[in-house]
Write an enzyme that holds these catalytic residues in place. Sequence first.
Site, PDB file in Angstrom:
ATOM      1  N   GLN A 174      76.556 141.009   7.848  1.00 41.33           N
ATOM      2  CA  GLN A 174      77.708 141.224   7.048  1.00 41.33           C
ATOM      3  C   GLN A 174      78.888 140.782   7.838  1.00 41.33           C
ATOM      4  O   GLN A 174      80.046 140.193   7.162  1.00 41.33           O
ATOM      5  CB  GLN A 174      77.636 142.499   6.313  1.00 41.33           C
TER       6      GLN A 174
ATOM      7  N   GLU B   9      52.516 150.006  12.800  1.00 44.66           N
ATOM      8  CA  GLU B   9      52.433 151.433  13.324  1.00 44.66           C
ATOM      9  C   GLU B   9      52.779 152.654  12.488  1.00 44.66           C
ATOM     10  O   GLU B   9      53.181 153.459  12.926  1.00 44.66           O
ATOM     11  CB  GLU B   9      52.759 151.505  14.686  1.00 44.66           C
TER      12      GLU B   9
END
Lengths: 260, 382
Positions: free
Chosen positions: B339, B366
Amino acid sequence: MKIIVCVKQVPDTTEVRLDPVTGTLLREGIPSIINPDDKAGLEAALRLKDRYEAHVTVLTMGPPQADLALREALAMGADAAILLTDRAFGGADTWATSSTLASALSALEYDLIITGRQAIDGDTAQVGPQIAEHLGIPNISYAEDLRIEGNTVVVRRQYEDRSHILRAEMPCLVTALSELNEPRYMTPRGIFEAFRDRTVKILTRADLAIDDGNIGLKGSPTRVMKSFTKAVRGKGTVVELDARDAAGWIIERLQEKFVL
Amino acid sequence: MDFDLTREQDMIRREVRKFAESEITPVALELDATETFSPALTRKMGEIGLFGMFVPEAYDGQGLDYISYIIGVEEIARVDGSQAATIAAGNSLGIGPLYYFGTEEQKRRYLPPLCRGEALWGFGLTEPTAGSDAGGSKTTAVRDGEDWVLNGSKIFITNAACEMSLGVTVQAITGTREGGRPEYTCFLVEHGTRGFKAQPMHGKMMWRASNTAELYFDEVRVPGKNILGKRGDGFHQMLQTLDGGRLSIGAMGLGGAQGAYEMALKYARQRQQFGQAISKFQAVAFKLADCAMELECARNVLYKACWLKDRSRPFAKEAAMAKLYCSELMGRVANHAVQIHGGYGLMKDYHVERFYRDQKLLDIGEGTSEIQRLVISRYIGC
């Protein structure tokens, strides 16, 4: 072959920041590093060690914290480390520094001494050659390549627009440029071993056979009169012209200023 | 209490950072754009000791504490997720189970080349039908005399299908326990074993310079001595491996967030709009302040979990918290970083664009963020 590398611990100038309020240099928290030219000298020594089984000792003069620079050298692969530290050595200029280092070196065995060309915090390029003078051995400065041939060192010395190939019989001293090589990385294991398993030999004033008149501030014939930040001049002007027009433009400006 | 790193840890951080900035940053954009796994770069990471960091020197490891390893992953992730993934998976999932559960013979055979970074090892757990629900796995191993015969497939297995891949640890169903639950056992299968096929997966959004594999087992016959540890230990081994692995994913989140934050801060101080650096506008400054604050929190939660592990104290809850917080934090920071970069942040010439993509895996791999919340909620007694 026995090699001694002289190194200096310096502030990492690439990490220096300015105080946002006062605009002055912030030295607090700036990491210390091995001076880049010295590190190249150390790498050169380690490469000779890899090739000829040389024994590499690293030597520094500095405050007790300079231990860290020596641990780094040990982690890279140096065999032994010596720290010259004493309040009496403080405030030394290049003469006192080289006298002190030479005094320590004269008690050690060596075939080759390597120093960096100059330190990034002082930029004098004097300590290496002065050590050679004190010890009465040949010196080749500005090494951009270095190899061993029999009992001699063959060095390619950098010069402004050319290089010189010089040969010196050992024992001798060579000052290294950072262009000499790409120093190796320390491995994590090397780092742990350097702190856990290795010792840094400490030498103080009492261990050296040297006159008081040649060490520390008292033994320093030069004095810093003043340090100051250069005032910023006006901004430059960027003009995009071809070479011929640019030359004409520059001449006009110089004539305006009555330089020509 | 002591919040200082040791001199050793501090020096490792500086050296790995220097390596990452000089050796990885210059090639990261190109490797990502061309979706290329680099064996040369992987070997370089091996030479400076980034594999086998917590393994003793007897197996050619570095013999370090866990926090030093985590700092290593963090510093690589600060410049590139793909290379950090190769390191994190190589250590936590490849080397970890072999070191923690392997027999002496297995360790002597496999650990030295893996710890020197000359070879890689995969951890085959996820299957097409078994992600968060490990109970959905279908890969089986059936005993036949002294041998076992494996059938099934695995998916999304890091480091398992490149020229450096030496083998994989495969979790398979080997029977039924009392109460009807399946019995799991892990097997070591070397590349080149008949019937075992490993295929690289392409078209990834993230970690494009890491190696990801699909594994197929068709009547793969391995001797009984290829069982990792003991028969029936597979489930327990998997849980323990994932606990440690969460710390390294946490380190990837923390390092990636740190890298994105530093890029955003640097850009914001340079970029001029409305007559001043955009870092002077509170809309931008407050985003960066939030990032700095959250990085501080994230580093503390992750290092504390490592500290517990290094003292052999329970750390599973803290590992889940660290994994969850650090990976989601990187999402917030990378989002702010893009941004702040505005249009440039959308371009592949800028590293933040890659960080924004690479982060998404951390919410999923994971143990998804949802699974981490499940783990934490169970620990706090929900």
